[in-house]
Design a protein around this motif. Sequence first.
Motif, PDB file in Angstrom:
ATOM      1  N   VAL A 152       4.941 -28.451  34.363  1.00  0.00           N
ATOM      2  CA  VAL A 152       4.914 -29.454  35.426  1.00  0.00           C
ATOM      3  C   VAL A 152       6.330 -29.647  35.951  1.00  0.00           C
ATOM      4  CG1 VAL A 152       4.242 -31.795  36.083  1.00  0.00           C
ATOM      5  CG2 VAL A 152       2.981 -30.606  34.271  1.00  0.00           C
ATOM      6  N   GLU A 153       6.497 -29.501  37.261  1.00  0.00           N
ATOM      7  CA  GLU A 153       7.821 -29.618  37.874  1.00  0.00           C
ATOM      8  C   GLU A 153       7.724 -30.323  39.223  1.00  0.00           C
ATOM      9  OE1 GLU A 153      10.178 -25.880  37.799  1.00  0.00           O
ATOM     10  OE2 GLU A 153       8.378 -24.992  36.919  1.00  0.00           O
ATOM     11  N   MET A 154       8.842 -30.918  39.631  1.00  0.00           N
ATOM     12  CA  MET A 154       8.958 -31.418  40.993  1.00  0.00           C
ATOM     13  C   MET A 154       9.520 -30.288  41.859  1.00  0.00           C
ATOM     14  SD  MET A 154      10.069 -35.405  40.900  1.00  0.00           S
ATOM     15  CE  MET A 154      11.190 -35.463  39.502  1.00  0.00           C
ATOM     16  N   SER A 155       8.732 -29.231  41.973  1.00  0.00           N
ATOM     17  CA  SER A 155       9.096 -28.068  42.772  1.00  0.00           C
ATOM     18  C   SER A 155       7.840 -27.237  42.944  1.00  0.00           C
ATOM     19  CB  SER A 155      10.188 -27.240  42.083  1.00  0.00           C
ATOM     20  OG  SER A 155       9.642 -26.484  41.016  1.00  0.00           O
ATOM     21  N   MET A 156       7.967 -26.108  43.625  1.00  0.00           N
ATOM     22  CA  MET A 156       6.852 -25.190  43.801  1.00  0.00           C
ATOM     23  C   MET A 156       6.705 -24.230  42.625  1.00  0.00           C
ATOM     24  SD  MET A 156       5.361 -26.095  46.536  1.00  0.00           S
ATOM     25  CE  MET A 156       4.286 -24.713  46.908  1.00  0.00           C
ATOM     26  N   GLY A 157       7.531 -24.416  41.599  1.00  0.00           N
ATOM     27  CA  GLY A 157       7.427 -23.588  40.409  1.00  0.00           C
ATOM     28  C   GLY A 157       8.637 -22.708  40.202  1.00  0.00           C
ATOM     29  N   GLN A 158       9.559 -23.145  39.332  1.00  0.00           N
ATOM     30  CA  GLN A 158      10.755 -22.381  39.031  1.00  0.00           C
ATOM     31  C   GLN A 158      10.918 -22.215  37.517  1.00  0.00           C
ATOM     32  OE1 GLN A 158      14.212 -23.693  41.268  1.00  0.00           O
ATOM     33  NE2 GLN A 158      13.043 -23.935  43.149  1.00  0.00           N
ATOM     34  N   MET A 159      10.976 -23.327  36.780  1.00  0.00           N
ATOM     35  CA  MET A 159      11.056 -23.228  35.326  1.00  0.00           C
ATOM     36  C   MET A 159       9.859 -22.478  34.751  1.00  0.00           C
ATOM     37  SD  MET A 159      11.394 -26.221  32.401  1.00  0.00           S
ATOM     38  CE  MET A 159       9.725 -26.825  32.677  1.00  0.00           C
TER      39      MET A 159
END
Length: 358
Positions: free
Chosen positions: A309-316
């Motif tokens: 779960v991220e505040m992005s479109m998916g990086q980690m």
Amino acid sequence: MGEKMLMKGNEAIAEAAIQAGCRFFFGYPITPQNQIPEYMSKRLPKIEGGCFLQAESEVAAINMVYGAAGAGARVMTSSSSPGISLKQEGISYIVGAELPCVIVNMVRGGPGLGSIQPAQSDYYQSTRGGGHGDYRMLVLAPSSVQEAVELTQEAFDLADKYRNPVLIMGDGLIGQMMEPVEMPERKEKTDLPEKTWAATGWTPDCGRERAIINSLYIDPAVLEKHVNKLYAKYAVMEQTECRWQEEMTDDADYVIVAYGTTARIARSAMRKLRDEGIKAGLIRPITLWPFPAAPIAKAAEHAKAFLTVEMSMGQMVDDVKLAVDGKKPVHFFGRTGGIVPTVREIITQVENLAKEGK
């Protein structure tokens, strides 16, 4: 530890830096980190040896950091996403010259000027090196104001230990929220190496070699040797500085991976899922680099699936997939543009995985 004080995250980070011996701050205003330079502008001029300077640009600020770090000072700068982008060339120079400093990024939505709301979409920039060349930085991701204080103070010691910049990566919420904090009483560390490399003045009879601060190596073989030396240092960081937090992962069928503010939301979701009878667990990376692949790989031995779960479109999520190594499904849920994921949204994601047997 002192008495608890109610402090905004940005101001707590600034005070923590001062308590850790930071005496030089060079920066430029940008929301949502403005309270850091504002606080420094009030506090540093009142402290012996303190210097606050608002540079004419982010590019100027990071090069001032280069100069102060080269003279052996404890120095910090801070900015938010577009400003950190502007600093990247200088950051690469600082890494190449092996200089310690602390850089704070309070991430906001992008790309471009984006929004002034919180985001985590600078993960690639922070962990993959946003500047040119082969290099790494320690990246610390606090999830509370108290942890931001402690990691900021530790960042200065880590920077000195490894002669390398350390990045504090928070999202805008960490900088803007107010929480009770205790400012740790700082004791000077005696195990840090002496800064014999610092350019602090030289005379022919001073008993040491002239200090040269440099990142230019014209001879390819010499540059390769230098980069290999840097990477030997990074290998030590990977072995000794990787940090994370685990909760209820021993028997978890579904492991949520999240960092920073998002991890706090994911923790609430995990507990409610447990109340529903769904065995959820949480792994929270504290160092984004080096990334805590080991506990994720261990959880993959028994978990049914992972949800990043991220505040992005998916990086980690890419690092989570690398750690899982194809052994179990890795799913992703993110909000972007400055929108913060909710507890209910995360619960729904895991409930759907459980229903589908994924």
